[in-house]
Scaffold this motif. Structure first.
Motif, PDB file in Angstrom:
ATOM      1  N   LYS A  22     -13.465  65.977  -4.834  1.00 56.05           N
ATOM      2  CA  LYS A  22     -12.287  66.105  -3.962  1.00 56.05           C
ATOM      3  C   LYS A  22     -12.704  66.242  -2.504  1.00 56.05           C
ATOM      4  CE  LYS A  22      -9.505  68.340  -7.577  1.00 56.05           C
ATOM      5  NZ  LYS A  22      -8.862  69.607  -8.010  1.00 56.05           N
ATOM      6  N   VAL A  23     -13.766  67.032  -2.260  1.00 58.49           N
ATOM      7  CA  VAL A  23     -14.264  67.213  -0.897  1.00 58.49           C
ATOM      8  C   VAL A  23     -14.737  65.879  -0.330  1.00 58.49           C
ATOM      9  CG1 VAL A  23     -16.175  68.195   0.446  1.00 58.49           C
ATOM     10  CG2 VAL A  23     -14.883  69.654  -1.106  1.00 58.49           C
ATOM     11  N   ALA A  36     -13.739  62.862  -1.177  1.00 63.73           N
ATOM     12  CA  ALA A  36     -12.580  61.996  -0.936  1.00 63.73           C
ATOM     13  C   ALA A  36     -11.891  62.346   0.381  1.00 63.73           C
ATOM     14  CB  ALA A  36     -11.597  62.106  -2.093  1.00 63.73           C
ATOM     15  N   VAL A  37     -11.730  63.640   0.643  1.00 63.46           N
ATOM     16  CA  VAL A  37     -11.077  64.080   1.883  1.00 63.46           C
ATOM     17  C   VAL A  37     -11.938  63.732   3.092  1.00 63.46           C
ATOM     18  CG1 VAL A  37     -10.327  66.102   3.215  1.00 63.46           C
ATOM     19  CG2 VAL A  37      -9.742  65.922   0.795  1.00 63.46           C
ATOM     20  N   ALA A  79     -11.983  60.003   3.979  1.00 64.33           N
ATOM     21  CA  ALA A  79     -10.704  59.526   4.522  1.00 64.33           C
ATOM     22  C   ALA A  79     -10.638  59.699   6.036  1.00 64.33           C
ATOM     23  CB  ALA A  79      -9.548  60.278   3.858  1.00 64.33           C
ATOM     24  N   ASN A 127     -11.366  70.067   9.010  1.00 64.60           N
ATOM     25  CA  ASN A 127     -10.374  69.440   8.128  1.00 64.60           C
ATOM     26  C   ASN A 127     -10.575  69.886   6.680  1.00 64.60           C
ATOM     27  OD1 ASN A 127      -8.180  67.623   7.666  1.00 64.60           O
ATOM     28  ND2 ASN A 127      -9.619  66.126   6.847  1.00 64.60           N
ATOM     29  N   LEU A 128     -11.834  70.029   6.266  1.00 66.44           N
ATOM     30  CA  LEU A 128     -12.120  70.499   4.901  1.00 66.44           C
ATOM     31  C   LEU A 128     -11.664  71.940   4.720  1.00 66.44           C
ATOM     32  CD1 LEU A 128     -15.671  68.960   4.301  1.00 66.44           C
ATOM     33  CD2 LEU A 128     -13.509  68.239   3.275  1.00 66.44           C
ATOM     34  N   ASN A 186      -8.021  71.997   3.994  1.00 67.68           N
ATOM     35  CA  ASN A 186      -7.635  71.463   2.680  1.00 67.68           C
ATOM     36  C   ASN A 186      -8.155  72.273   1.496  1.00 67.68           C
ATOM     37  OD1 ASN A 186      -6.253  68.576   2.833  1.00 67.68           O
ATOM     38  ND2 ASN A 186      -7.694  68.721   4.542  1.00 67.68           N
TER      39      ASN A 186
END
Length: 296
Positions: free
Chosen positions: A222-223, A225-226, A229, A275-276, A279
């Motif tokens: 998930k990390v 993918a974020v 992006a 940003n991480l 999220n």
């Protein structure tokens, strides 16, 4: 920049203190009920609750210690103490289970009175209380992502299970009458099996955390993918995670345009890191190594 684990640990400390108070009260009630009601299954249950008090006290101390900020000797913080505490809980569970097995066998070999009917009422109250406590503590453990708090929750669940086993054993002893008194003791043995199983589950996951095992591999997916992006990120080459108490450290290799300056690459890394953090609340720090994409 790292997140401060203090706010997370305060939740765990409050939950653990509630568990200590309730477990201590239940241990006294079950112990007195078992002695005066002639039920070793209830006494075994009291031993289990007493171990709850001990392990919850260990957890409380561990959470206090793990909430300390990083220092010169511990640059990654003190989160690993939680895994050590969880192993201590597993050891305490194993010892409690061993005591119950030993004493149950002794009681099976020695004739004794049937348990008193009122012991069933005590057990109904205990099961309901411990199940509610299990759900309350587990919810907190999930919220702060603490293996030690989750271990404490399962300890409360094992206490509820031992109480159910005791209820069944006492019921059989009362319904069966003379000759069925040992059903109470066999119920205590069954309870010990559940205790050993919980000890294994708690110990296994905690050892994995101490060895930096990939406990939640889906987190890195998930990390990644974020991070990928993000507009200026070409690719995330590697992403590893290590658990430190209630949170995770992330190590990643990130590709960016090789024509960018060091200052620009540094700025991109900080933007990705921030940003991480937005999220993923379970991240305490992200370590990013910049690679020029053209070299790949």
């Amino acid at each position: 920049m790292q997140r401060n684990p203090n706010a997370i640990s305060k939740k765990g400390l409050k939950t653990t203190l509630v568990g200590i108070i309730i477990s201590a009260f239940l241990a006294i009630i079950k112990g007195l009920g078992g002695v005066f009601g002639h039920s070793y299954a209830l006494i075994a249950d009291a031993i289990e609750s007493a171990s709850d008090v001990l392990t919850s006290a260990m957890l409380w101390a561990g959470l206090k210690w793990s909430s300390k900020p990083p220092d010169e000797n511990h640059p990654y913080g003190h989160g690993k103490i939680e895994a050590l505490v969880a192993i201590g809980i597993a050891i305490a569970l194993t010892i409690a289970g061993g005591i119950i097995v030993r004493d149950s066998v002794i009681h099976i070999l020695e004739p004794h009175k049937s348990p008193a009917p009122y012991t069933l009422i005590i057990l109904v109250v205990v099961v309901a209380t411990k199940e509610l406590l299990y759900r309350y503590v587990l919810k907190t453990g999930d919220e702060i992502n603490s293996s030690a708090v989750k271990a404490d929750a399962f300890h409360h669940r094992s206490d509820a299970i031992t109480s159910i086993a005791a209820f069944i054993g006492i019921s059989i002893a009362l319904i069966g009458g003379k000759g069925f008194e040992i059903a109470d003791d066999f119920a205590a043995l069954i309870a010990a099996v559940f205790i050993f199983y919980n000890a294994y589950k708690i110990g296994r996951s905690s050892i994995g955390e101490l060895l930096d095992e990939a406990i939640e591999p889906e987190l890195c997916e998930k990390v990644t993918a974020v991070a990928e992006a993000f507009p200026d990120v070409v690719r995330i080459e590697r992403c590893y995670s290590r658990k430190m108490g209630t949170a995770f450290h992330i190590d990643m290799h990130m590709w960016v345009d090789g024509n960018k300056t060091v200052t620009e690459g540094h700025a991109i890394a900080h933007e990705v890191k921030n940003n991480l953090f937005k999220n993923f609340s379970q991240l305490i720090d992200v370590h990013i190594h910049i690679e020029p994409a053209e070299d790949k």
